[in-house]
Design a protein around this motif. Sequence first.
Motif, PDB file in Angstrom:
ATOM      1  N   TYR A 686       0.916  -1.117  -0.050  1.00  0.00           N
ATOM      2  CA  TYR A 686       0.033  -0.111  -0.108  1.00  0.00           C
ATOM      3  C   TYR A 686       0.815   1.158   0.033  1.00  0.00           C
ATOM      4  O   TYR A 686       2.100   1.237   0.568  1.00  0.00           O
ATOM      5  CB  TYR A 686      -0.906  -0.049   1.320  1.00  0.00           C
ATOM      6  CG  TYR A 686      -0.414   0.066   2.380  1.00  0.00           C
ATOM      7  CD1 TYR A 686      -0.257   1.283   3.114  1.00  0.00           C
ATOM      8  CD2 TYR A 686       0.004  -1.077   3.071  1.00  0.00           C
ATOM      9  CE1 TYR A 686       0.322   1.195   4.368  1.00  0.00           C
ATOM     10  CE2 TYR A 686       0.437  -1.051   4.498  1.00  0.00           C
ATOM     11  CZ  TYR A 686       0.646   0.062   5.164  1.00  0.00           C
ATOM     12  OH  TYR A 686       1.001  -0.026   6.341  1.00  0.00           O
ATOM     13  N   ALA A 687       0.483   2.343  -0.632  1.00  0.00           N
ATOM     14  CA  ALA A 687       1.255   3.420  -1.140  1.00  0.00           C
ATOM     15  C   ALA A 687       1.871   4.028   0.262  1.00  0.00           C
ATOM     16  O   ALA A 687       2.770   4.547   0.367  1.00  0.00           O
ATOM     17  CB  ALA A 687       0.596   4.372  -1.903  1.00  0.00           C
ATOM     18  N   ALA A 688       0.975   4.175   1.309  1.00  0.00           N
ATOM     19  CA  ALA A 688       1.270   4.905   2.577  1.00  0.00           C
ATOM     20  C   ALA A 688       2.413   4.383   2.935  1.00  0.00           C
ATOM     21  O   ALA A 688       3.358   4.776   3.935  1.00  0.00           O
ATOM     22  CB  ALA A 688       0.042   4.927   3.454  1.00  0.00           C
ATOM     23  N   GLU A 689       2.817   2.948   2.703  1.00  0.00           N
ATOM     24  CA  GLU A 689       3.792   2.455   3.511  1.00  0.00           C
ATOM     25  C   GLU A 689       5.234   2.883   3.008  1.00  0.00           C
ATOM     26  O   GLU A 689       6.445   2.638   3.584  1.00  0.00           O
ATOM     27  CB  GLU A 689       3.741   0.897   3.466  1.00  0.00           C
ATOM     28  CG  GLU A 689       4.751   0.233   4.331  1.00  0.00           C
ATOM     29  CD  GLU A 689       4.591  -1.229   4.209  1.00  0.00           C
ATOM     30  OE1 GLU A 689       5.792  -2.248   4.229  1.00  0.00           O
ATOM     31  OE2 GLU A 689       3.797  -1.771   3.653  1.00  0.00           O
ATOM     32  N   SER A 690       5.116   3.350   1.807  1.00  0.00           N
ATOM     33  CA  SER A 690       6.464   3.571   0.906  1.00  0.00           C
ATOM     34  C   SER A 690       7.533   4.374   1.684  1.00  0.00           C
ATOM     35  O   SER A 690       8.646   4.074   1.603  1.00  0.00           O
ATOM     36  CB  SER A 690       6.125   4.420  -0.387  1.00  0.00           C
ATOM     37  OG  SER A 690       5.175   3.581  -1.279  1.00  0.00           O
ATOM     38  N   SER A 703       5.219   0.443  -5.330  1.00  0.00           N
ATOM     39  CA  SER A 703       3.848   0.050  -4.382  1.00  0.00           C
ATOM     40  C   SER A 703       3.247  -0.893  -5.114  1.00  0.00           C
ATOM     41  O   SER A 703       2.921  -0.282  -6.335  1.00  0.00           O
ATOM     42  CB  SER A 703       2.958   1.217  -3.737  1.00  0.00           C
ATOM     43  OG  SER A 703       1.857   0.882  -3.381  1.00  0.00           O
ATOM     44  N   ILE A 704       2.816  -2.130  -4.968  1.00  0.00           N
ATOM     45  CA  ILE A 704       1.936  -2.814  -5.808  1.00  0.00           C
ATOM     46  C   ILE A 704       0.968  -3.469  -4.884  1.00  0.00           C
ATOM     47  O   ILE A 704       1.229  -4.371  -3.965  1.00  0.00           O
ATOM     48  CB  ILE A 704       2.840  -4.075  -6.297  1.00  0.00           C
ATOM     49  CG1 ILE A 704       3.795  -3.513  -7.307  1.00  0.00           C
ATOM     50  CG2 ILE A 704       2.041  -5.142  -7.448  1.00  0.00           C
ATOM     51  CD1 ILE A 704       4.829  -4.618  -7.897  1.00  0.00           C
ATOM     52  N   PRO A 705      -0.341  -3.081  -4.808  1.00  0.00           N
ATOM     53  CA  PRO A 705      -1.258  -3.738  -4.120  1.00  0.00           C
ATOM     54  C   PRO A 705      -1.652  -5.177  -4.501  1.00  0.00           C
ATOM     55  O   PRO A 705      -1.315  -5.455  -5.713  1.00  0.00           O
ATOM     56  CB  PRO A 705      -2.652  -3.007  -4.183  1.00  0.00           C
ATOM     57  CG  PRO A 705      -2.516  -2.308  -5.503  1.00  0.00           C
ATOM     58  CD  PRO A 705      -0.854  -2.047  -5.779  1.00  0.00           C
ATOM     59  N   ASN A 706      -2.037  -6.068  -3.604  1.00  0.00           N
ATOM     60  CA  ASN A 706      -2.830  -7.346  -3.825  1.00  0.00           C
ATOM     61  C   ASN A 706      -3.832  -7.065  -4.869  1.00  0.00           C
ATOM     62  O   ASN A 706      -4.475  -6.267  -4.890  1.00  0.00           O
ATOM     63  CB  ASN A 706      -3.044  -7.870  -2.737  1.00  0.00           C
ATOM     64  CG  ASN A 706      -2.204  -8.453  -1.624  1.00  0.00           C
ATOM     65  OD1 ASN A 706      -0.923  -8.704  -1.940  1.00  0.00           O
ATOM     66  ND2 ASN A 706      -2.481  -8.681  -0.364  1.00  0.00           N
ATOM     67  N   GLY A 810      -1.499  -5.147   5.917  1.00  0.00           N
ATOM     68  CA  GLY A 810      -0.923  -4.566   4.901  1.00  0.00           C
ATOM     69  C   GLY A 810      -1.934  -4.308   3.929  1.00  0.00           C
ATOM     70  O   GLY A 810      -2.461  -3.058   4.064  1.00  0.00           O
ATOM     71  N   CYS A 811      -2.322  -5.042   2.985  1.00  0.00           N
ATOM     72  CA  CYS A 811      -3.086  -4.962   1.981  1.00  0.00           C
ATOM     73  C   CYS A 811      -3.944  -6.299   2.099  1.00  0.00           C
ATOM     74  O   CYS A 811      -3.875  -7.267   1.223  1.00  0.00           O
ATOM     75  CB  CYS A 811      -2.661  -4.919   0.600  1.00  0.00           C
ATOM     76  SG  CYS A 811      -3.909  -4.569  -0.848  1.00  0.00           S
ATOM     77  N   PRO A 812      -5.016  -6.176   2.903  1.00  0.00           N
ATOM     78  CA  PRO A 812      -5.298  -7.915   3.410  1.00  0.00           C
ATOM     79  C   PRO A 812      -6.479  -8.143   2.274  1.00  0.00           C
ATOM     80  O   PRO A 812      -7.265  -7.366   1.535  1.00  0.00           O
ATOM     81  CB  PRO A 812      -6.242  -7.430   4.572  1.00  0.00           C
ATOM     82  CG  PRO A 812      -6.666  -5.849   4.495  1.00  0.00           C
ATOM     83  CD  PRO A 812      -5.368  -5.292   3.840  1.00  0.00           C
ATOM     84  N   ALA A 833      -5.611  -0.452   4.782  1.00  0.00           N
ATOM     85  CA  ALA A 833      -7.155  -0.200   4.862  1.00  0.00           C
ATOM     86  C   ALA A 833      -7.595   0.706   3.984  1.00  0.00           C
ATOM     87  O   ALA A 833      -8.881   0.871   3.421  1.00  0.00           O
ATOM     88  CB  ALA A 833      -7.854  -0.511   6.187  1.00  0.00           C
ATOM     89  N   SER A 834      -7.358   1.843   4.437  1.00  0.00           N
ATOM     90  CA  SER A 834      -7.788   3.329   3.737  1.00  0.00           C
ATOM     91  C   SER A 834      -7.746   3.188   2.238  1.00  0.00           C
ATOM     92  O   SER A 834      -8.553   4.090   1.522  1.00  0.00           O
ATOM     93  CB  SER A 834      -6.998   4.586   4.201  1.00  0.00           C
ATOM     94  OG  SER A 834      -5.875   4.480   4.268  1.00  0.00           O
ATOM     95  N   GLU A 835      -6.910   2.645   1.695  1.00  0.00           N
ATOM     96  CA  GLU A 835      -6.813   2.491   0.208  1.00  0.00           C
ATOM     97  C   GLU A 835      -7.708   1.367  -0.358  1.00  0.00           C
ATOM     98  O   GLU A 835      -8.131   1.536  -1.465  1.00  0.00           O
ATOM     99  CB  GLU A 835      -5.327   2.110  -0.188  1.00  0.00           C
ATOM    100  CG  GLU A 835      -4.478   3.305   0.334  1.00  0.00           C
ATOM    101  CD  GLU A 835      -2.806   2.942  -0.165  1.00  0.00           C
ATOM    102  OE1 GLU A 835      -2.608   2.098  -0.988  1.00  0.00           O
ATOM    103  OE2 GLU A 835      -1.966   3.594   0.584  1.00  0.00           O
ATOM    104  N   GLN A 836      -8.223   0.571   0.544  1.00  0.00           N
ATOM    105  CA  GLN A 836      -9.297  -0.468   0.018  1.00  0.00           C
ATOM    106  C   GLN A 836     -10.860   0.219   0.250  1.00  0.00           C
ATOM    107  O   GLN A 836     -11.461   0.181  -0.415  1.00  0.00           O
ATOM    108  CB  GLN A 836      -9.052  -1.595   0.631  1.00  0.00           C
ATOM    109  CG  GLN A 836      -7.970  -2.459   0.198  1.00  0.00           C
ATOM    110  CD  GLN A 836      -7.906  -3.957   1.185  1.00  0.00           C
ATOM    111  OE1 GLN A 836      -8.853  -4.163   1.673  1.00  0.00           O
ATOM    112  NE2 GLN A 836      -6.638  -4.591   0.861  1.00  0.00           N
TER     113      GLN A 836
END
Length: 920
Positions: A686-690, A703-706, A810-812, A833-836
């Motif tokens: 998720y981008a916020a972790e970068s 950043s590559i989401p699931n 992370g990106c559940p 979670a906020s990106e999902q």
Amino acid sequence: MRALIFAVDPRKPWLLERTQRSLRAAGMEDITIWEGDVETPPHPSAKATLLIRSGAWLRKPLKFAAPPASGTGKPLVAFGFPVCSGAPREAWQVFFQKHGGDFSHSAQLPPCICEWYDEHAARAGLLAERLAGLEGLARPVPSRAKRLLPTRWRRQPHRLIHWSVLDCGHDGNLRALEVVTSLQHGGAERIAWELNRLLPHHGVSSRMVVLGSPLRQELPRPASMVDLAGLSRERRAAALEETTLDYGADVLHGHLIDAEDTRLFSKILPVALTIHNAQQAWPEGTQGLRKNDCALLIACAQMVERELKETLPHLPVRTVWNGIDPHRFAVRGSNERSAQETLTLVCVANPRHQKRLHLLPGILKATQAELLQRCLAIKARLILAGEASPRSPQALECMAQLHEESERLGVSDDINFTRGERPVEEVLTESDVMISCSAYEGLSLAHLEGLAAGLPLVTTDAGGTAELAWRNPAVTLLPLDAMARDYAKAIANAFLHPKSGRVEMERDFSAHAMARRTAALLQRVASGHRRGDTVWFITNNLSTGGAQSSLKRLTAAFHRQGIPVRVALLQEYPGHPTPGRLELMREGVPVHVPSPVGTMDTAEVIADILAEMDADPPHSVCFWNAIPACKLLLADALWYVSVFDVSPGEMYYTSLDRCFEHPPAALPYRSAAEYGARLTKIIVKYAAESSRASAALGTSVKSIPNGIALPPVLHRDREPAAPFRIGTAARLSPQKRIEDLVEAFRVALPDLPPCELLIAGEAETGSEAYAEDLKSSTTGLPVRWLGEHRDLRDFHASLDLFAMISEPAGCPNASLEAMASGLPVVATDVGGASEQVLNGATGLLVPPRNARAFAAALVDLARSPGLRESMGRAARLHVEEHFSMERMVAAYRALLWDGPQVGESALAAGAFPVFSSLHP
């Protein structure tokens, strides 16, 4: 004539190269490599043929001559005697003893190592018969190979002789030459000497080669040492090549050799070159080494590695810390130090300009004054342990400066120069504090010896000394420009409050640890820098979990697109596959499973994976939920390919922090940033972790989401009287914090319509007690524990609302799968979670660990069917646009694979297998 190499082991590619090198030196150009494949038996040939096992080498290939034809006209078979110890040699010794010198009537030869078949023997089928009975082949040769030749030829009498030119060596170990300029008393020379002694204990046969004569006292000469002193540079290279062929060497490890010699030697063997000092003392021409001059630079300290990388960025560099045998040094007991009348300082150094020995008289004088100032009736003296060669102008100049300064300060009578006549071990036992004032260093063996003897060390912060001082209470670092009084204060403190640093030193700087790490790096050098076609993924296991399911989806998709892909597992038993492993193998993805970490040494597990990579060279390597220590070892070994690491979220940093609290012994990585320097890129979900990943590891981030495969749109035809259903899908483990969801449900229950909470998931291994306590806590509540639920589509179709509490996250996948099914989601605002879940659009986000806020969100959506419906539609659209399997696979493909592009049909829906994030 031709040569036929058999029993090739692709996991040890240097064995084949060794044999080919020997055959080429013997003048053979027609070389066939045969792995004993039943589909491709070697074609019968009328040519004379040398049959040789991979890993064998002719002892004197430059003098090779084929056996003369038999005067009887009979087919001739000649064999060589294996000269290296081992089972083949023993079998041939028994054969010789049994048959004397008359071998013609022997019924069966011992295992084949090196044999010659003249053209008559080849035509008569004797070679084909020998091939049919060879051991060590991938598969046996079919009997039809014999039927290709007339029976009368196979039964024709023949001559069988021993031909000494065919005498050969055969060794399954790596074979190295330890090459050093001279074998005199000095740090680098001692390292080369120790490695030659210890490498055989770590699977590397070694022979010492010395290029020149010593200027100081010589170290003991190893058995079978090759002395090339007195030869010109060109003749020396030619002699080294002959030694290489005679010894069957696979790799050359050089010490103190200059750039010109390095270039000459690299034409003979792959060269690993150890640099033993800071840049000011590099061998001549080192700064000008080109890409093909050296396969690997080995630094004696991380500081030296940094200098090498700045100066020679085109060459791979790794650090191997110097090491000693600490058991050679006795530690003086505290009772021996009590009631002392003398403080004995010791400096162990051969006179050279960078040692700045002329500062020692001033330090001694200042120490004497410091002791008087502290009202201590103790006399200070200095022992200088070293050797000044009368043939070294630099050493004589340094000693003259030292004597002049001693006379000027009036401390000459308090300084004893041993001139190398006393063993250092003896000198250290009568000393109290070791001092060093070097301007630059590599990693001083003298410092290691002082610490091994239990002495405190007061030293300049030069070279790799700070690495030695890490968490070592016995080391006091001073700046390079420290004054004599600074030394004196530190010396007095160390003397009055002595601390031992032997245990800390021994952990990382033992000779055996140095030899073990050197052996592993030499094997990498000998294996060659081959970048292959396969994308390798390294993970702990393929059991239950969202991360495992994402990996299975990705690797299966790569396989279906025609990208070579393999998975290596660190924590599964070979004979007990998890359902996830079986499912991935059914997809056609090869999975390599060594013995799991914990049942054998971690380094051995990694060596097994690297050997498999030698057989199937990687195009790139990607870590996916892997044990940090394993990632360190692999990234360290794979300098010739791109290496990526995928962060699953918060737990990634927790595991790294835990690893570097106690990093693996003798492995020169002490921070996440030092590990990150070995990576091509870190991948976050998720981008916020970068920003966090970049700060922690110091490398570039992607950043590559699931991604998930979208299921068909669900139609929820619920009966009007059916209870309102809230559901979640998660493994039952403490990190999922299902107890927070239960508490929020308990708080919301009075304000909810008739309802029930459905929880799909089994207890994670090791969390059974937690799961039982959790279930007990819901007694009296409308909570249903569904256990393992393989069809999540039916589960989602039965729900009105999906709830997710998971820390860390992370990106559940669980929330993505629910959203893809058209469910609104209430989730804690953790990780990605906020990106999902777009608050107010695809669901509701609430602060973590706030049961009342989570309960209020459940109530709000329970009372708003229209809002739930619109959020469900938006949720599916959001997943389709940003979290599709196609997007995830394309993004990973762009990073990990630069092969030919895949057509549109391979990317169509249905090209991706569906794996549940909850169950394999």
